[in-house]
Enzyme design. Structure first.
Site, mmCIF file in Angstrom:
data_model
loop_
_atom_site.group_PDB
_atom_site.id
_atom_site.type_symbol
_atom_site.label_atom_id
_atom_site.label_comp_id
_atom_site.label_asym_id
_atom_site.label_seq_id
_atom_site.Cartn_x
_atom_site.Cartn_y
_atom_site.Cartn_z
ATOM 1 N N VAL B 122 36.326 89.023 41.929
ATOM 2 C CA VAL B 122 37.982 88.315 42.677
ATOM 3 C C VAL B 122 37.060 86.870 41.668
ATOM 4 O O VAL B 122 36.228 86.501 42.256
ATOM 5 C CB VAL B 122 38.063 87.495 43.448
ATOM 6 C CG1 VAL B 122 38.806 86.876 43.708
ATOM 7 C CG2 VAL B 122 38.433 89.172 43.850
ATOM 8 N N CYS B 123 37.625 86.300 40.658
ATOM 9 C CA CYS B 123 36.901 84.221 40.852
ATOM 10 C C CYS B 123 35.215 84.735 39.688
ATOM 11 O O CYS B 123 35.306 85.607 38.775
ATOM 12 C CB CYS B 123 37.421 83.951 42.086
ATOM 13 S SG CYS B 123 37.031 82.044 41.777
ATOM 14 N N THR B 124 34.377 83.341 40.519
ATOM 15 C CA THR B 124 33.290 84.177 39.720
ATOM 16 C C THR B 124 32.123 85.273 40.038
ATOM 17 O O THR B 124 31.360 85.471 39.902
ATOM 18 C CB THR B 124 32.365 82.299 40.090
ATOM 19 O OG1 THR B 124 32.494 82.259 41.317
ATOM 20 C CG2 THR B 124 32.792 81.032 39.455
#
Lengths: 335, 335
Positions: B122-124
């Site tokens: 998820v995300c970074t």
């Protein structure tokens, strides 16, 4: 203390104090959605900005088991919170709907709300606010599955389960689960302006303002079933006969009643006029067809008995805040 | 073990095993968004259904301080996880972008991924997957602010920061923060079908499928600045002159270069053709006007140099996956 002084005391150097309540079986996303909004706002403003300080409080300090099993840590016990809080936020979870559940919370909420600038609930957290007496005579919302129950338990509260969130004075309530993120963005907007709220929304990759209300997410219609059998039989017969003549006269005949009596009894027992009820059934049927078939919208309008495309369009907008085409884009099965 | 046996071992009676990794300064919503999706799926299926068992693992068992200060509890230490997991999920947080941060995670991820049916970030969190060697030669996405950096650190990974999530084989990556919810819904859909996923989405009040990609949420264009001064001066001059003649000939003249040399140098240094770059500037300018003014869309098209409304429309759809009107509905300042 006057409201101004309260705000000042609750803001201070460390930023606005947001107190989020935790309890066993709480829905963790109701806590972490809003808390991430407040924390991102602090981040957007930078270390010198008037950000937020988010705390989790429960009956006792320490880990709290949330619904699904994850543990979240309460940094403080509710009874020890003395200084005023800026925003008191109450998350939900199925458990809160049961009368008498988490009985120690409502008195604490009542006490803390007296000194809070504003009070907010996410999802079925509204049941706890209501039990603390904070929703009396107020307009409020909750998760779409729970609207009827909240209204039943708290008749003086005016429940509207179609909105994503509702503000009435300094009391904010939001709809199911992720709606807490939408509401928190609105709280940040109130405090720090649209521009900061928009930056937060973009960093979290959420919409600043969602199109349409909560009803677009509900699976069933929140409808009542009639208590007397002729009306109930008509109710059961209706969904399979949406293309037929559904005038009050025709329905009254099926129920072997006079049109006037039928209309009166239907409204009293079902909670809606026959016309409004049939419109909702047709919208529901159209939703299913939009989701699961490739049929064009005009055909669907005809198939569910709306006749004209415009009638479907109008009913859809009224019920869901979206056009049929927008609805299909969001929920359709095919790509 | 063969893939089938792995799945069986990781599914078992307790349900599919989802292991979410936690570390200091993790973005808590990256964890609780997906975990709520998996837990809600188990709830929708009921106690007898093939649900999920979500666990949080960190370097050590116990509370982990997340970004913003909330504590989440890791129920197991990563090094002690021996049995295969079904889904290995890695959340993000600013901290993961720094080379060398949370150095103990990549080796553990590499080890666990070998026995996992699928891996997701998820995300970074994508930076941690990449550091574990799991994104080599794969297509992947990340938060829109971090796409350029991920590409720079991991040149063999094909980064596309416009999608909400990307699947490449058994590796899934999602865009910024709340996109983890969208991806988790897709994982549930893969396992249990569209119908269960849709019920989960509705209970959580989220869209099963969002209209448009992640770019609609980004504030700046992820553009490069040219290294040589004549091209760079043209870049700086452009935003204030979008209504003028911006043909390659005219721009080359400003830079005192031949059109052919200018076009070649521009592309090499900026990473896009002049035409494509100018289109993006115009879209960006139009977005600002749609957000902050009441001006009608035709006027805006003209003001940012698109000339025809249709050109604006097409460029908008291509860049953001939305029409200008849809964009305004979501992001406009006024009500």
């Amino acid at each position: 203390m006057a409201a101004n002084e309260l705000t000042k005391a609750a803001t201070g150097n460390a930023g606005r104090r947001v107190l989020i309540v935790a309890f066993p079986e709480v829905q963790i996303l109701d806590i972490t959605g809003p808390s991430s909004v407040f924390n991102m706002a602090s981040w957007v403003l930078g270390p010198k900005g008037p950000g937020y300080q988010v705390e989790i409080a429960a009956t006792r300090r320490g880990p709290v088991k949330t619904k699904g099993g994850l543990l979240i840590h309460a940094t403080t016990s509710l009874s020890r919170v003395q200084e005023p809080v800026d925003t008191l936020l109450v998350p939900g979870g199925e458990v809160t709907m049961k009368v008498g559940s988490v009985p120690d919370l409502p008195p604490q909420l009542r006490r803390l709300a007296r000194h809070a600038r504003r009070v907010a609930s996410v999802c079925t957290g509204s049941f706890l606010l209501a039990r603390a007496g904070l929703l009396e005579g107020k307009r409020a919302t909750t998760h779409w599955v729970a609207g009827g129950e909240l209204q039943r338990q708290h008749p003086t509260c005016e429940v509207s389960a179609d909105q994503i969130f509702i503000r009435d004075g300094n009391v904010w309530t939001s709809a199911g689960v992720t709606s807490g993120i939408d509401m928190a963005l609105a709280l940040v907007e109130e405090d720090l302006g649209r521009n900061v709220a928009r930056q937060v929304a973009r960093m979290l990759v959420v919409y600043l303002q969602r199109p349409g209300g909560q009803s677009q997410f509900s699976v069933q219609m929140a409808s009542q079933w009639a208590s007397s059998s002729p009306i109930r039989e008509v109710q059961e017969w209706l969904p399979e006969h949406l293309q037929e003549d559904l005038s009050v006269e025709a329905l009254a005949k099926r129920a072997a009643m006079s049109p006037r009596n039928f209309a009166r009894a239907f409204h009293a027992q079902v909670g809606a006029t026959p016309a409004r009820y049939i419109e909702r059934l047709r919208v529901e049927a159209a939703r299913r067809l939009l989701e699961t078939t490739q049929r064009n919208i005009k055909e669907i309008a005809c198939e569910v008995g709306f006749g004209a495309l415009e009638t479907l369009h109008r009913a859809f907008k009224r019920a869901l805040g979206l056009t049929p085409a927008e609805y299909r884009r969001r929920f359709a099965l095919g790509e």
